[in-house]
Each structure stands twice: as structure tokens, then as C-alpha cells.
Design a protein around this motif. Structure first.
Motif, short mmCIF file in Angstrom:
data_model
loop_
_atom_site.label_atom_id
_atom_site.label_comp_id
_atom_site.label_asym_id
_atom_site.label_seq_id
_atom_site.Cartn_x
_atom_site.Cartn_y
_atom_site.Cartn_z
N UNK A 418 0.83 -1.20 0.00
CA UNK A 418 0.00 0.00 0.00
C UNK A 418 0.87 1.26 0.00
N UNK A 419 0.31 2.32 -0.55
CA UNK A 419 1.02 3.60 -0.61
C UNK A 419 0.14 4.70 -0.05
N UNK A 420 0.72 5.55 0.79
CA UNK A 420 0.00 6.72 1.29
C UNK A 420 0.79 7.96 0.93
N UNK A 421 0.15 8.88 0.23
CA UNK A 421 0.80 10.14 -0.08
C UNK A 421 0.50 11.15 1.01
N UNK A 422 1.51 11.94 1.36
CA UNK A 422 1.32 13.02 2.33
C UNK A 422 1.88 14.29 1.69
N UNK A 463 -4.26 13.49 -8.00
CA UNK A 463 -4.26 12.78 -9.29
C UNK A 463 -2.85 12.25 -9.58
N UNK A 464 -1.85 13.09 -9.31
CA UNK A 464 -0.45 12.70 -9.56
C UNK A 464 -0.04 11.55 -8.63
N UNK A 465 -0.49 11.61 -7.39
CA UNK A 465 -0.20 10.51 -6.45
C UNK A 465 -0.75 9.21 -7.00
N UNK A 466 -1.98 9.27 -7.47
CA UNK A 466 -2.65 8.07 -7.98
C UNK A 466 -1.88 7.46 -9.14
N UNK A 467 -1.43 8.34 -10.05
CA UNK A 467 -0.67 7.85 -11.21
C UNK A 467 0.65 7.23 -10.77
N UNK A 468 1.31 7.88 -9.80
CA UNK A 468 2.60 7.36 -9.33
C UNK A 468 2.44 6.01 -8.65
N UNK A 469 1.47 5.93 -7.73
CA UNK A 469 1.29 4.68 -6.99
C UNK A 469 0.93 3.54 -7.96
N UNK A 470 0.04 3.84 -8.90
CA UNK A 470 -0.36 2.82 -9.87
C UNK A 470 0.85 2.36 -10.68
N UNK A 471 1.70 3.30 -11.09
CA UNK A 471 2.83 2.92 -11.93
C UNK A 471 3.81 2.03 -11.16
N UNK A 472 3.98 2.28 -9.86
CA UNK A 472 4.88 1.41 -9.07
C UNK A 472 4.28 0.02 -8.96
N UNK A 473 2.99 -0.03 -8.65
CA UNK A 473 2.31 -1.33 -8.49
C UNK A 473 2.39 -2.12 -9.81
N UNK A 474 2.13 -1.43 -10.92
CA UNK A 474 2.12 -2.12 -12.21
C UNK A 474 3.52 -2.54 -12.64
N UNK A 475 4.52 -1.73 -12.31
CA UNK A 475 5.91 -2.11 -12.62
C UNK A 475 6.29 -3.41 -11.92
N UNK A 476 5.69 -3.65 -10.77
CA UNK A 476 5.96 -4.89 -10.04
C UNK A 476 5.07 -6.04 -10.50
N UNK A 477 4.32 -5.82 -11.58
CA UNK A 477 3.43 -6.86 -12.08
C UNK A 477 2.16 -6.99 -11.27
N UNK A 478 1.86 -5.96 -10.49
CA UNK A 478 0.71 -6.04 -9.59
C UNK A 478 -0.56 -5.49 -10.19
N UNK A 479 -1.62 -5.68 -9.42
CA UNK A 479 -2.93 -5.23 -9.83
C UNK A 479 -3.43 -4.24 -8.78
N UNK A 480 -3.83 -3.06 -9.22
CA UNK A 480 -4.38 -2.07 -8.29
C UNK A 480 -5.72 -2.58 -7.79
N UNK A 481 -5.91 -2.54 -6.48
CA UNK A 481 -7.11 -3.17 -5.92
C UNK A 481 -8.34 -2.28 -5.95
N UNK A 482 -8.24 -1.16 -6.66
CA UNK A 482 -9.41 -0.28 -6.65
C UNK A 482 -9.39 0.57 -7.92
N UNK A 486 -12.21 9.88 -8.56
CA UNK A 486 -12.26 11.32 -8.72
C UNK A 486 -11.51 11.96 -7.54
N UNK A 487 -10.48 12.77 -7.83
CA UNK A 487 -9.70 13.35 -6.73
C UNK A 487 -10.55 14.13 -5.72
N UNK A 488 -11.65 14.69 -6.19
CA UNK A 488 -12.49 15.46 -5.27
C UNK A 488 -13.10 14.57 -4.19
N UNK A 489 -13.28 13.29 -4.55
CA UNK A 489 -13.80 12.37 -3.56
C UNK A 489 -12.69 11.57 -2.89
N UNK A 490 -11.58 11.37 -3.60
CA UNK A 490 -10.51 10.51 -3.08
C UNK A 490 -9.61 11.24 -2.08
#
Lengths: 567, 191
Positions: A418-422, A463-482, A486-490
Motif C-alpha cells: 500500500x502507498x499513502x501520499x502526504x 491525481x499525480x499521487x494516484x498515477x505514481x502509486x499505480x505505476x509502481x504497483x504495475x511495474x511490479x506486475x501487480x494489480x491495483x485493488x481499486x 475522482x480526486x475530489x472524492x478521493x
């Protein structure tokens, strides 16, 4: 007429609040030989009794669900049964209000040590550009990194922070204890980051990898958030307040809810009025100086509630800046499952709680991104102690029952990361707090009303956090679990990252700031503020280490000014 | 272990905690097992569910996760039912629905009275969201709760820790990562 019980003794300093700021203040002030009283709104902390560090789930009938199964019905007002006794989102009899159109939640700790009993111990120095922003989007601090660096040295040297010298401008190096080696999933994330050109470096956490100042080295049980009975993880209660009590120069007054700072005609604080919660009686403790460190918003509330003919808008508030400039960190989280980790041979991955490596901000000065400031990334994963809800994902995803479900759980245990952006929120005019004109708490103390609003700077960052986290997960051959959201809700709800800062800000100009560069009120020379309220902005680096550094500096300055007879 | 020894050990733990010293991991382990043993040896007397409801829950628990009844999952669920009416309604209502359905379909007194293949035929309907229908929805809703709670109860027991292979909650002098899991993951990792 209300009877007020006044202390016969005049303390050199009264410190209000016992978290990172107040704990540091009592340590420094008692070390300098001053007589100090510490007011804490909650009870005394007893680590051996209060911390559930090594309790196993089956030793408790409800296994952590709460005495009335609160966890299963979303009725918890705390972080969970196992967490250190720490604080609450809602406190009976102590309300706050939120203005129409705003969303904000206020976490409050009521115990000696405050939030430091449970916090993540992430300890990051602010960078040079955090103090002196080059983009002009927030005001400069009245100090530079060069001025603060020696105080960070003291803070790190005392509380103990892990780390390595990396030479990054976005994450200045400090005085470090040895780091903890990365876990398997963290080594994988480091590989993905290398490919993506993102730094991923050893964590900087206030955990002792060597004994320090009478505190033992960590024993790597990974339960730091439950409270560390031995005190290897920094808590102001164990590292600062308890030792200061042994000095004989500290009087701790617990269950004392500060109501008002009492000022004389000359505009100096002479006493602190508080409610003794145990007896519901009104008391005053007299002092030569006061350090307010009740947490960012409580400190603002106390100043605003301290009205007198000389200070009609609240003490030290001639600038009308008290309550303004409120910020919280931008929060966003995303997880994924990594098939490479499926069915991995087991090992003890407890270590220190949370991550052993982290991702500091890496795009400072990048002109292509569509948001101004930065964020850091916290990582999660590993073979955690199973707890209620640990396998909810497998139940929901695979459904069914029997040996098949058991096998899936075995295979996927520890295979998620899991990744948490701050990130940094830029102060804005929509976000502030004030005294609610109509509502008081159970002791008649007027409460805070919050206003909160994010701007595109923060939404675009999410939005940028989401793209970054997804790219790390996908680089590892992983699947994003969600699904991508929409950033306004996320984006996190204001207040929920619990990094509030800025309501009593410092500055060189008394017209636009409340405190000077030493956290001393421009208008009241014996009033200091020593939590995150003085912070001018909310850098993408958790505030606690800076609270310790600024409180240390303010306290040394106060002691010196008292010695010279200036306060 | 005798009651006397166990009491002495608990006194030891309390003293160690009050003085702020750390408990040797081995001793802590011993105490955890003692507690589990005490719980396992005494037959649990349900606090919230009737004898029939509890027997049905135990049976269901074993089907959902084999080994979970002995590990105390039904007792955990019954305990929560005794302190939370919302939880109790879910389980008494769900078991009642299940019994009624089994009676209707197979002319039996209740779920536990049906033949094993009849029981699994019923569960195969309510264990999946894809079977959602006005007729089955109460059962699907209940089974989601039952599965979730049995899984929670089992994996937060000593048996569940062992099954999944949790190796932590130890006192270590230093942290290190063994080669076997590392090489396993690196071989399977695309980067």
C-alpha cells in the motif's frame, strides 16, 4: 460569585499540553533550572498498564472489535482498540462545529504524551525551500533552514531518528541512528522505483536502533502504534515528561482543561485559569511566563478565548491572525496485490512499525506537473499480525467457503502493498477556525468552528499521487485493488491526516503574524506557542520533528530571556 | 498448568509491566498459550444465542473455515452478539432464515438436520453475490456476515496465526530478512 482556587506558588513557567511541543519545553526548561508546571487536559499515562503492546487478539473476548463490537458498525471514535490510549474524533461534552459547506474532523488527544504515544514517528526535516518558498505561493518563514539546522541536530540527537545521508535537497540529512534493513516487499518497491527514477531511501523514524538517553533499543515487535512500554519509540511522556518529573522542578497537573490566560494591565500573562475536571472546580496557576502547546487548534482556541479590555479579540491577537492560515496534509492512499509475493515463504517481518524505506519528494522544480508543491510517499506491506478484517478483501473477492477460501488466504497473506501520499496544502482564505458564537463545552468554554476547503493545487496533486502509486504497483506486475477515483472524492477529509498547523503563525511583521521568530508573541513578551500552531506553511514533511526543534529553540530562548530579566 | 502456577505467572507479567521492564518473549509466549489453553479446555456456554442457534453457528463455522469452531470463532461471535444487538439480530435472523429455507426446500427441522449435500447446495446459493435475487438476498447478506466473522474469529486465534504462518510478536536484538523469501520474490518479480 464563582470561587477560584489560586496556587500559592508562582511558577517560572506554565506549559500547557504535554505532546511533542510541551514535552520538549518541560525538558529544556527544567534542564535550565526553572520551576515548571505542566497542565494536561487528560490523565497521567502509565505505559505498563495502558499500552497493549504484546497483547494477542484471543486474550480479549472481543478480539479488538470494541466492548460493543463498535468496529463492525463504524462506530469507533478512536483508532482501534489496540492503539495507544491516545485521543478521539469525538469527545462527549467537548464538541466543535463545522461551518456549512465545510468538512473537517478534529482529532484530540487527552493524555500525558498526547499524540506522540501512537504517532507514526516519521521524522523529516523541512527543506530550505519550505522555509523560504521560491514560488511565492505562501509567505516565507521568519527563519531559514541554516538557522534551524542546529536545532534539528539537537532534536534528532535527543529523540533518536533512524536514517542515512542521501544528499537530497528535498530531504535534508540529519543526525541519524542506523537504519533498519528493508523487508522483501520494500526491496521490490526499491527496484520498481529505480526503474521509474524515483528515490526510495531508508526511513527516518523516531525509533531507537541503539540505546539512547536511558531508553532501550527497539526489539522489533512492530507494534509501535500500540505504545512502546520500554520507550524505544519516541513519546514525549516517556522521553521527556517522566525524566523531567524526576528533576524535582516539574509539577504535572493532569485533568486540567485550560480556560483562559490571565493578563495584567501591563499586558503580561500572570496566571492560567483552568478547570480541574475531577472536581469540576475552577483553579488558577500563577506564572512568570507561559508556553502554550495544546495542539494547533486548541492553542488558537485558548488565545481567542483569553479576552480582556486590552486584548478584545483574544490575547496577542492584534493582527487578527489567530485561527487563520490553518492547514492539514493532503492525504491519498492506494493499494495493490503483487503476485510475485503470493505464497512467499514466511519470515518475521514485524521490524519497526510502518515502513523501513520511504519515498521523499523527487520532482522539486519540475515544470511539467500541474500542481505547485510536493508530497512524500509512505509504504505498507508485510506479514502483519492477523487482526479483525485482515482478510476481508479475500472474503469479498473470492467469496465461497471451505478449504478453497483458506488456501486463498494463505496464498495472499502478506502479498499486498500500500502507498499513502502526504502532500503540502497551500494555506488559503477558505480554511481557518474561529470561536463559535453560540456553542460552549461542558465547562462553559466556547468551542471552535472550522472552515475548510481544498484547492486545485491539492486535487491535482492527488491525481499525480494516484498515477505514481499505480505505476509502481504495475511495474511490479501487480494489480491495483481499486478503480481510479475522482480526486475530489478521493482526497482526505480536512483534519483527518492529523497534521494541523498554522493557526498562530510566526513572522517578522506584527501586522500579519502573531509570534516572532522565537515563537514569542509580538504583543505579549512572556507568551510562547510551541506546537505546530506557529508554522507558516505545511511542508510535505510530517510536523512532529519540527515541533520538537522549534519548541527546543523557543524554550532555550525563553530561559535565556528570563535569565537576562527581559521576560 | 495448575491455577496456582498460572496466577503466579500473571502476577509476574503485571509486575514486569508496571516496572516498565520488557517481558522475555519466551515467557510472554508461554502465557499466551496458557490463556488459549484455559479457553479451549472449558466448554463455551453461549451468552446470547440459544443452544440450537449456537449449535447451528458452530456447524456453519466449521463448513466456512475447517478448524474454526475449535479455534473459538463461534464463541467470539456469540460474545459479540451478547454485547451488540445489531450483531445479534444479524445472527439470530440469519440462522432463522436458513432454518426456514431448509425446512421449505428439504422438509427438515433446520439447517443442522439436513444432509451434508443439502447443506452445501444451500450454501452454494448464498455464498455468492452473483446469485442475488429477492428470494436469496437475506441469505446472501447473512452469509457475508457469517463468513467475515468466522474468518475474523479463526485468524485472530492461535490456530489461525499458525495456519497463516505469522512469525512475529517476538523480541529481537536486530532485524534481518532471510534469503529464502527474498530469493523467492526476486525470482518471480518482473523488475
Amino acid at each position: 460569585m464563582l470561587q477560584i482556587i489560586r496556587s500559592p506558588q508562582v511558577f517560572d513557567v506554565v506549559v500547557i499540553g504535554s505532546g511533542a511541543g510541551g514535552g520538549t519545553a518541560v525538558k529544556v526548561l527544567t534542564d535550565r533550572g526553572l520551576n515548571v508546571a505542566l497542565l494536561e487536559a487528560g490523565p497521567m499515562l502509565h505505559p505498563g498498564k495502558d499500552f497493549k503492546e504484546h497483547v494477542l487478539p484471543w486474550e480479549v473476548d472481543h478480539r479488538g472489535a470494541g466492548a460493543h463490537a463498535e468496529m463492525y458498525f463504524g462506530r469507533t471514535h478512536w483508532f482501534g482498540y489496540w492503539q495507544a490510549p491516545n485521543g478521539f474524533w469525538e469527545i462527549p461534552g467537548e464538541p466543535y462545529t463545522v461551518a456549512p459547506g465545510s468538512q473537517f474532523r478534529w482529532f484530540r488527544s487527552r493524555i500525558v504524551g498526547g499524540r506522540t504515544n501512537h504517532y507514526g514517528r516519521i521524522s523529516l526535516r523541512f527543506a530550505d525551500y519550505d522555509f523560504q518558498p521560491e514560488d511565492g505561493l505562501s509567505d516565507p518563514w521568519p527563519v531559514t533552514y541554516e538557522e534551524m539546522s542546529p536545532w534539528y541536530d539537537k532534536a534528532e540527537g535527543f529523540i533518536g531518528v533512524t536514517g542515512t545521508k542521501e544528499g537530497l535537497r528535498t530531504a535534508p540529512d540529519g543526525v541519524f541512528l542506523p537504519p533498519v534493513p528493508p523487508r522483501v516487499h520494500e526491496i521490490l518497491i526499491q527496484r520498481a522505483c529505480k526503474k521509474l527514477n524515483i528515490p526510495c531511501i531508508p526511513s527516518r523514524k523516531a525509533m531507537l536502533t541503539k540505546p539512547l538517553n536511558g531508553r532501550p533499543a527497539c526489539h522489533y515487535c512492530g507494534q509501535c502504534g500500540r505504545g512502546c512500554i520500554g520507550g524505544s519509540a519516541y513519546s514525549s511522556a516517556q522521553a521527556q515528561v517522566f525524566p523531567a518529573m524526576k528533576s524535582g522542578r516539574l509539577t504535572v497537573i493532569t485533568n486540567a482543561m485550560a480556560r483562559e490566560l490571565i493578563a495584567n494591565d501591563a499586558g503580561k500573562v500572570t496566571a492560567v485559569s483552568y478547570v480541574d475536571k475531577a472536581t469540576r472546580s475552577e483553579k488558577q496557576v500563577r506564572c512568570k511566563a507561559v508556553v502554550v502547546a495544546g495542539s494547533t487548534c486548541e492553542s488558537a482556541r485558548l488565545l481567542l478565548n483569553s479576552k480582556s479590555p486590552r486584548f478584545p479579540g483574544g490575547i496577542a491577537n492584534g493582527s487578527d491572525m489567530v485561527g487563520r492560515n490553518l492547514t492539514d496534509s493532503v492525504g491519498y492512499a492506494l493499494g495493490g496485490r503483487i503476485p510475485a509475493l503470493d505464497g512467499m515463504p514466511r519470515y518475521n517481518s514485524d521490524g519497526i512499525e510502518g515502513m523501513h524505506v520511504y519515498i521523499p519528494w523527487w520532482l522539486y522544480g519540475d515544470k511539467h506537473k500541474n500542481f505547485p508543491r510536493g508530497y512524500h510517499i509512505e509504504l505498507g506491506g508485510g506479514f502483519h499480525m492477523p487482526e479483525l478484517g485482515s482478510f476481508r478483501g479475500q472474503c469479498s473477492h473470492y467469496e465461497g467457503y471451505g478449504q478453497k477460501l483458506k488456501d486463498k488466504i494463505y496464498e495472499e497473506y502478506g502479498a499486498s502493498i500500500g502507498f499513502s501520499g502526504r502532500g503540502e496544502m497551500i494555506p488559503n482564505k477558505k480554511t481557518w477556525c474561529e470561536i463559535d458564537p453560540q456553542v460552549v463545552d461542558q465547562w462553559g468554554i466556547p468551542v471552535l468552528r472550522f472552515h475548510f476547503g481544498w484547492s486545485d493545487a491539492e486535487y491535482n496533486m492527488v491525481r499525480h499521487m494516484e498515477e505514481t502509486f499505480s505505476s509502481i504497483i504495475e511495474t511490479l506486475g501487480g494489480r491495483v485493488t481499486r478503480d481510479l477515483a475522482d480526486p475530489h472524492r478521493a482526497i482526505s477529509e480536512g483534519g483527518t491526516i492529523i497534521h494541523e498547523a498554522g493557526t498562530v503563525r510566526m513572522g517578522n511583521d506584527p501586522k500579519t503574524s502573531v509570534l516572532n521568530k522565537y515563537c514569542q508573541a509580538h504583543e505579549v513578551k512572556n507568551l510562547f506557542v510551541a506546537d505546530a500552531a506557529p508554522f507558516v506553511s505545511q511542508p510535505d514533511k510530517n510536523v512532529t520533528l519540527s515541533i520538537v526543534a522549534f519548541s527546543w529553540r523557543a524554550s532555550e530562548y525563553l530561559a535565556e530571556e528570563m535569565r537576562k530579566g527581559n521576560v | 498448568m495448575s491455577e496456582q502456577t498460572r496466577r503466579e505467572m500473571f502476577c509476574g507479567i503485571a509486575a514486569a509491566m508496571l516496572s516498565g521492564t520488557l517481558l522475555p518473549a519466551q515467557q510472554a509466549e508461554h502465557i499466551h498459550h496458557a490463556v488459549a489453553e484455559a479457553r479451549a479446555n472449558g466448554k463455551y456456554a453461549p451468552k446470547a444465542l440459544t443452544a440450537h442457534e449456537y449449535a447451528t453457528l458452530e456447524h456453519l463455522s466449521e463448513i466456512i473455515i475447517p478448524g474454526s469452531a475449535a479455534a473459538g470463532a463461534p464463541a467470539f461471535i456469540d460474545f459479540l452478539c451478547s454485547v451488540c444487538d445489531d450483531m445479534k439480530d444479524i445472527f439470530t435472523g440469519g440462522i432463522g432464515w436458513l432454518d426456514e429455507q431448509m425446512g421449505h426446500r428439504y422438509q427438515v427441522a433446520g439447517f443442522v438436520d439436513a444432509r451434508p449435500e443439502q447443506q452445501t447446495a444451500m450454501l452454494d446459493l448464498i455464498a455468492y453475490r452473483k446469485n442475488a435475487s429477492p428470494e436469496l438476498n437475506p441469505g446472501i447478506h447473512f452469509f457475508d456476515w457469517a463468513r467475515r466473522m468466522v474468518v475474523d474469529g479463526y485468524y485472530t486465534s492461535a490456530a489461525g496465526f499458525k495456519e497463516v504462518g505469522y512469525m512475529g510478536n517476538q523480541g529481537l536484538s536486530h532485524f534481518s530478512v532471510p534469503q529464502e523469501p527474498l530469493q523467492y520474490a526476486l525470482k518471480r518479480c518482473p523488475v
